[in-house]
Design a protein around this motif. Structure first.
Motif, short mmCIF file in Angstrom:
data_model
loop_
_atom_site.label_atom_id
_atom_site.label_comp_id
_atom_site.label_asym_id
_atom_site.label_seq_id
_atom_site.Cartn_x
_atom_site.Cartn_y
_atom_site.Cartn_z
N UNK A 24 0.84 -1.21 0.00
CA UNK A 24 0.00 0.00 0.00
C UNK A 24 0.86 1.25 0.00
N UNK A 25 1.85 1.27 0.86
CA UNK A 25 2.74 2.42 0.96
C UNK A 25 3.60 2.56 -0.29
N UNK A 30 5.24 4.95 -5.59
CA UNK A 30 5.55 4.68 -7.00
C UNK A 30 4.70 5.55 -7.92
N UNK A 31 3.44 5.72 -7.60
CA UNK A 31 2.57 6.56 -8.42
C UNK A 31 3.03 8.01 -8.36
N UNK A 42 7.70 -3.74 -7.74
CA UNK A 42 6.30 -4.10 -7.51
C UNK A 42 5.87 -5.23 -8.43
N UNK A 43 6.41 -5.27 -9.64
CA UNK A 43 6.11 -6.38 -10.54
C UNK A 43 6.67 -7.69 -9.96
N UNK A 44 7.84 -7.60 -9.34
CA UNK A 44 8.42 -8.77 -8.68
C UNK A 44 7.52 -9.22 -7.53
N UNK A 65 -2.23 -2.19 -6.79
CA UNK A 65 -1.27 -1.98 -7.86
C UNK A 65 -1.89 -1.40 -9.12
N UNK A 66 -3.19 -1.35 -9.22
CA UNK A 66 -3.85 -0.84 -10.43
C UNK A 66 -3.35 0.55 -10.82
N UNK A 67 -3.27 1.52 -9.92
CA UNK A 67 -2.78 2.85 -10.34
C UNK A 67 -1.33 2.82 -10.82
N UNK A 68 -0.56 1.90 -10.32
CA UNK A 68 0.84 1.80 -10.74
C UNK A 68 0.91 1.25 -12.15
N UNK A 69 0.16 0.20 -12.42
CA UNK A 69 0.21 -0.43 -13.74
C UNK A 69 -0.48 0.43 -14.79
N UNK A 70 -1.46 1.24 -14.40
CA UNK A 70 -2.11 2.14 -15.34
C UNK A 70 -1.16 3.23 -15.81
N UNK A 71 -0.24 3.63 -14.94
CA UNK A 71 0.70 4.70 -15.28
C UNK A 71 1.85 4.24 -16.16
N UNK A 72 1.99 2.94 -16.35
CA UNK A 72 3.12 2.41 -17.15
C UNK A 72 2.66 1.92 -18.49
#
Length: 72
Positions: A24-25, A30-31, A42-44, A65-72
């Motif tokens: 969560x943190x 990352x975002x 985070x992918x690991x 992780x959705x906001x992280x993967x959406x940004x990539x």
């Protein structure tokens, strides 16, 4: 980045709840920073959490992780 590795270590130690709490943190950072190395960590973590992908904790991780993967 080391905190992301700590989450992966928790998952590897079969502590998925702890891994998700740490994630969560890390995901928020990352975002905010758009750190490519942190996103890779985070992918690991996501791979380490595969045994729980159908469990509530795995679904929580996907949501986190959705906001992280959406940004990539």
């Amino acid at each position: 980045m080391y905190v992301a590795r700590q989450a992966t270590a928790a998952a590897t130690a079969r502590e998925p709840d702890q891994a998700v709490e740490i994630a969560r943190t890390v995901a928020a950072i990352a975002v905010e920073t758009r750190s490519a190395p942190m996103c890779r960590e985070l992918a690991t973590l996501e791979r380490a959490m595969r045994p729980w992908h159908d469990a509530p904790v795995g679904r929580d991780l996907t949501e986190i992780l959705a906001p992280v993967t959406e940004g990539n």
